[in-house]
Design an enzyme around this catalytic site. Structure first.
Site, PDB file in Angstrom:
ATOM      1  N   LYS A 221       0.849  -1.211   0.000  1.00  0.00           N
ATOM      2  CA  LYS A 221       0.000   0.000   0.000  1.00  0.00           C
ATOM      3  C   LYS A 221       0.879   1.254   0.000  1.00  0.00           C
ATOM      4  O   LYS A 221       0.648   2.188  -0.770  1.00  0.00           O
ATOM      5  CB  LYS A 221      -0.880   0.021   1.242  1.00  0.00           C
ATOM      6  CG  LYS A 221      -1.545   1.373   1.504  1.00  0.00           C
ATOM      7  CD  LYS A 221      -2.383   1.403   2.758  1.00  0.00           C
ATOM      8  CE  LYS A 221      -1.635   1.770   3.984  1.00  0.00           C
ATOM      9  NZ  LYS A 221      -1.365   3.213   4.179  1.00  0.00           N
ATOM     10  N   ASN A 222       1.928   1.247   0.830  1.00  0.00           N
ATOM     11  CA  ASN A 222       2.736   2.457   0.989  1.00  0.00           C
ATOM     12  C   ASN A 222       3.735   2.674  -0.139  1.00  0.00           C
ATOM     13  O   ASN A 222       4.475   3.656  -0.130  1.00  0.00           O
ATOM     14  CB  ASN A 222       3.427   2.451   2.354  1.00  0.00           C
ATOM     15  CG  ASN A 222       2.404   2.594   3.469  1.00  0.00           C
ATOM     16  OD1 ASN A 222       1.252   2.953   3.220  1.00  0.00           O
ATOM     17  ND2 ASN A 222       2.803   2.282   4.678  1.00  0.00           N
TER      18      ASN A 222
ATOM     19  N   ARG B 161      -4.215  10.330   4.226  1.00  0.00           N
ATOM     20  CA  ARG B 161      -2.964  11.067   4.431  1.00  0.00           C
ATOM     21  C   ARG B 161      -2.172  11.130   3.143  1.00  0.00           C
ATOM     22  O   ARG B 161      -1.573  12.159   2.828  1.00  0.00           O
ATOM     23  CB  ARG B 161      -2.176  10.320   5.505  1.00  0.00           C
ATOM     24  CG  ARG B 161      -0.717  10.704   5.622  1.00  0.00           C
ATOM     25  CD  ARG B 161      -0.519  11.870   6.461  1.00  0.00           C
ATOM     26  NE  ARG B 161       0.881  12.275   6.488  1.00  0.00           N
ATOM     27  CZ  ARG B 161       1.297  13.388   7.057  1.00  0.00           C
ATOM     28  NH1 ARG B 161       0.418  14.183   7.631  1.00  0.00           N
ATOM     29  NH2 ARG B 161       2.555  13.728   7.033  1.00  0.00           N
TER      30      ARG B 161
ATOM     31  N   CYS C 212      -4.868  11.868  12.417  1.00  0.00           N
ATOM     32  CA  CYS C 212      -5.698  10.692  12.675  1.00  0.00           C
ATOM     33  C   CYS C 212      -5.369  10.263  14.105  1.00  0.00           C
ATOM     34  O   CYS C 212      -4.619  10.939  14.812  1.00  0.00           O
ATOM     35  CB  CYS C 212      -5.379   9.584  11.683  1.00  0.00           C
ATOM     36  SG  CYS C 212      -3.658   9.139  11.705  1.00  0.00           S
TER      37      CYS C 212
ATOM     38  N   PRO D 270       1.249  16.524  10.888  1.00  0.00           N
ATOM     39  CA  PRO D 270       1.333  17.765  10.101  1.00  0.00           C
ATOM     40  C   PRO D 270       2.145  17.539   8.824  1.00  0.00           C
ATOM     41  O   PRO D 270       2.705  16.448   8.624  1.00  0.00           O
ATOM     42  CB  PRO D 270       2.061  18.716  11.052  1.00  0.00           C
ATOM     43  CG  PRO D 270       2.847  17.831  11.948  1.00  0.00           C
ATOM     44  CD  PRO D 270       2.045  16.573  12.110  1.00  0.00           C
TER      45      PRO D 270
HETATM   46  C1  EPZ Z   1       4.284   6.929   5.888  1.00  0.00           C
HETATM   47  O1  EPZ Z   1       3.550   7.958   6.519  1.00  0.00           O
HETATM   48  C2  EPZ Z   1       3.350   5.725   5.820  1.00  0.00           C
HETATM   49  N1  EPZ Z   1       2.180   6.062   5.006  1.00  0.00           N
HETATM   50  C3  EPZ Z   1       2.917   5.330   7.228  1.00  0.00           C
HETATM   51  O2  EPZ Z   1       2.096   4.159   7.123  1.00  0.00           O
HETATM   52  C4  EPZ Z   1       4.169   4.983   8.039  1.00  0.00           C
HETATM   53  O3  EPZ Z   1       3.803   4.649   9.356  1.00  0.00           O
HETATM   54  C5  EPZ Z   1       5.120   6.185   8.038  1.00  0.00           C
HETATM   55  O4  EPZ Z   1       5.431   6.567   6.679  1.00  0.00           O
HETATM   56  C6  EPZ Z   1       6.426   5.892   8.766  1.00  0.00           C
HETATM   57  O5  EPZ Z   1       7.064   4.789   8.166  1.00  0.00           O
HETATM   58  C7  EPZ Z   1       2.279   6.055   3.659  1.00  0.00           C
HETATM   59  O6  EPZ Z   1       3.340   5.805   3.102  1.00  0.00           O
HETATM   60  C8  EPZ Z   1       1.032   6.358   2.889  1.00  0.00           C
HETATM   61  P1  EPZ Z   1       6.427  10.316   8.080  1.00  0.00           P
HETATM   62  P2  EPZ Z   1       4.141   9.479   6.555  1.00  0.00           P
HETATM   63  O7  EPZ Z   1       6.328  11.555   7.276  1.00  0.00           O
HETATM   64  O8  EPZ Z   1       4.831   9.777   5.280  1.00  0.00           O
HETATM   65  C9  EPZ Z   1       5.912  13.469  11.600  1.00  0.00           C
HETATM   66  C10 EPZ Z   1       0.208   2.817   7.545  1.00  0.00           C
HETATM   67  O9  EPZ Z   1      -0.336   2.310   8.547  1.00  0.00           O
HETATM   68  N2  EPZ Z   1       5.841  14.471  10.516  1.00  0.00           N
HETATM   69  O10 EPZ Z   1       7.691   9.509   8.024  1.00  0.00           O
HETATM   70  O11 EPZ Z   1       3.067  10.367   7.013  1.00  0.00           O
HETATM   71  C11 EPZ Z   1       4.692  12.565  11.578  1.00  0.00           C
HETATM   72  O12 EPZ Z   1       3.623  13.179  12.256  1.00  0.00           O
HETATM   73  C12 EPZ Z   1       0.731   4.234   7.602  1.00  0.00           C
HETATM   74  O13 EPZ Z   1       0.359   2.233   6.438  1.00  0.00           O
HETATM   75  C13 EPZ Z   1       5.821  15.818  10.851  1.00  0.00           C
HETATM   76  O14 EPZ Z   1       5.848  16.188  12.030  1.00  0.00           O
HETATM   77  O15 EPZ Z   1       5.231   9.325   7.721  1.00  0.00           O
HETATM   78  C14 EPZ Z   1       5.198  11.335  12.280  1.00  0.00           C
HETATM   79  O16 EPZ Z   1       5.150  11.533  13.679  1.00  0.00           O
HETATM   80  C15 EPZ Z   1       0.606   4.849   8.991  1.00  0.00           C
HETATM   81  N3  EPZ Z   1       5.766  16.747   9.860  1.00  0.00           N
HETATM   82  C16 EPZ Z   1       6.655  11.252  11.823  1.00  0.00           C
HETATM   83  O17 EPZ Z   1       7.006  12.571  11.376  1.00  0.00           O
HETATM   84  C17 EPZ Z   1       5.753  16.376   8.526  1.00  0.00           C
HETATM   85  O18 EPZ Z   1       5.723  17.267   7.652  1.00  0.00           O
HETATM   86  C18 EPZ Z   1       6.867  10.272  10.675  1.00  0.00           C
HETATM   87  O19 EPZ Z   1       6.055  10.686   9.593  1.00  0.00           O
HETATM   88  C19 EPZ Z   1       5.758  14.999   8.207  1.00  0.00           C
HETATM   89  C20 EPZ Z   1       5.817  14.066   9.215  1.00  0.00           C
END
Ligand code: EPZ
Length: 446
Positions: free
Chosen positions: A24-25, A96, A120, A126
């Protein structure tokens, strides 16, 4: 009002072979990347998960022609007539991953209008890392309440040093940089396997991308990218769910396509529990034979190659029935322990302090009525239900549908007694054995 739930009965000793659909990701961001091209791209091994249909709706709203042959998991996306750069709040709010069209739209049109994707249950989520780095590349960002208007002033090749290896921010910046003249570098980038699958697609499209240790991605902008054909990488998270289903029920499973090369720490932890793991040649293919006396293991989630946050909840379910104490620290999301409450309803002994769960293994879990809070929590509750004495009813099945493609059917083929139920109007008390609900996917071990 419709009411859907999964009915799960204790199913010990799951046994057999399972296939994997695409990740999915990986598929969601790869679908968004087609906006960088003009023409028809074709993807195979595409999962029929709800988020894929949501991304299809989003791309269609921008003018793309999308067709999905569900029987053979082949998705075609023609972006020849994409003529919009703004995404409705309704479409943005559903998922997201919608934010991942920003980079491609900025590259294609020089502008993009989205609304904040919203948080969520697992966190505020953010997009400040995305926006801050777009600005560093020369994009003018204006946020008016929930609406974000991004406009290219003058794109400039830049060295971007990320505070945190955000998966989405890496993917968004990467896609914009492929069509930005000059050399863009992302230092401290995310290099999750799904990001690498996106990079493989972008390079097939004609992008010039180099990965340099420890975690720098260098992109040399080109003038045009072209439609591609690509098989989506197998889903390591679906593989993790199937391995844990065999582990928690004391069974055995063989997954020929499992990307063991992308699951090292997770597999190592399963071995520390006492489960026997065999990996195929070139680190593809995994067989797990469960131990009859699993030991509790501790772990901390971190960006790849650390323990994946998306396997934290499913792995916690397995710790609930292991001997000893497991200390699980969630460092990626600020609120990704919501499933603890539901596991406690089933008899799990878990104490949470800040973002650390202390799990003390018990001899038995009991079926209960539980509510899924997010995609991976739904997997944890299904796994716990398969091992629990009695019947588990899991509602909020839409989370399960968002992240997995009929995984209950694959579990059923391994011997799981699990069924999806749909009722027009819920009775006061759910008695699935008497339910008049349409039962589908009910698998009984002969
Ligand atoms: C991707 O989300 C995945 N989703 C998530 O899978 C996965 O858990 C995550 O990466 C970490 O591996 C998809 O690929 C569609 P991040 P993403 O940006 O890109 C913070 C699932 O269950 N952050 O690495 O959103 C954020 O809040 C989902 O399949 C900011 O603060 O993950 C989090 O705490 C859940 N500001 C952390 O960083 C930003 O601009 C990691 O987020 C971006 C992120």
């Amino acid at each position: 009002m419709m009411h859907e739930y999964l009915h799960i009965e204790q199913s010990l000793g799951l046994n057999g072979q399972a296939s994997l659909f695409g990740a999915k990701n990986a598929v969601l961001v790869i679908m968004a990347s087609t906006l960088l091209t003009n023409g028809k791209s074709r993807f195979t091994n595409v999962p029929r998960s709800h988020d894929v249909y949501q991304m299809m709706r989003l791309l269609t709203s921008l003018g793309a022609a999308v067709s999905f042959d569900e029987e053979v998991h082949i998705l075609e996306i023609d972006t020849s007539f994409v003529n919009k750069f703004s995404v409705s709040a309704d479409l943005m709010g559903k998922m997201r991953a919608s934010v991942l069209v920003m980079g491609p739209l900025l590259a294609r049109f020089g502008q993009a209008q989205v609304t904040l994707p919203g948080g969520c249950v697992i966190g505020a989520r953010p997009i400040d890392y995305h926006l801050k780095n777009f600005e560093r590349m020369g994009v003018f960002i204006e946020s008016i309440q929930e609406v974000v208007c991004a406009k290219v002033a003058a794109l400039r090749p830049t060295k971007l040093v990320f505070d945190y290896p955000s998966v989405g921010a890496t993917e968004n910046i990467l896609m914009l940089a492929t069509l930005t003249q000059g050399i863009t570098r992302i230092v401290h980038a995310a290099l999750e396997p799904e990001v690498l699958d996106l990079i493989a697609v972008l390079k097939k499209m004609g992008a010039k991308i180099t990965i340099m240790p420890p975690a720098t991605i260098e992109i040399e902008g080109v003038n045009q990218l072209y439609p591609v054909e690509h098989e989506i990488m197998p889903d390591r998270l679906e593989a993790g769910a199937l391995l844990l289903a065999a582990a928690i029920t004391g069974g055995q499973v063989h997954i020929p396509q499992a990307p063991a090369y992308a699951m090292e720490i997770f597999l190592s932890k399963l071995q520390d529990m006492g489960h026997v793991i065999q990996v195929g040649p070139l680190d593809v293919g995994i067989t797990l034979k469960a131990t009859t006396d699993p030991k509790a293991v501790s772990f901390k989630t971190t960006p790849y190659p650390g323990f994946p946050t998306d396997l934290q909840a499913p792995m916690m379910a397995a710790q609930c029935l292991a001997s000893g104490t497991s200390i699980i620290e969630e460092t990626v999301f600020e609120n990704r322990l919501v499933h603890v409450r539901e596991l406690q309803k089933m008899g799990a002994q878990i104490v949470v302090k800040h973002n650390v769960a202390h799990v003390t293994g018990v001899d038995e879990l009991y079926g209960a009525q539980v509510i899924a809070s997010d995609i991976r929590a739904s997997c944890a509750l299904v796994l716990a239900g398969l091992a629990s004495t009695g019947i588990t009813i899991m509602s909020a099945v839409h989370h399960w549908r968002r992240g997995y493609d009929a995984l209950e059917q694959k579990l059923g083929l391994l011997g799981a007694r699990i069924a999806y139920h749909y009722e027009e109007s819920p009775k006061n008390t759910i008695d699935p054995l008497l339910s008049s609900a349409k039962q589908s996917h009910l698998h009984h071990v002969s």
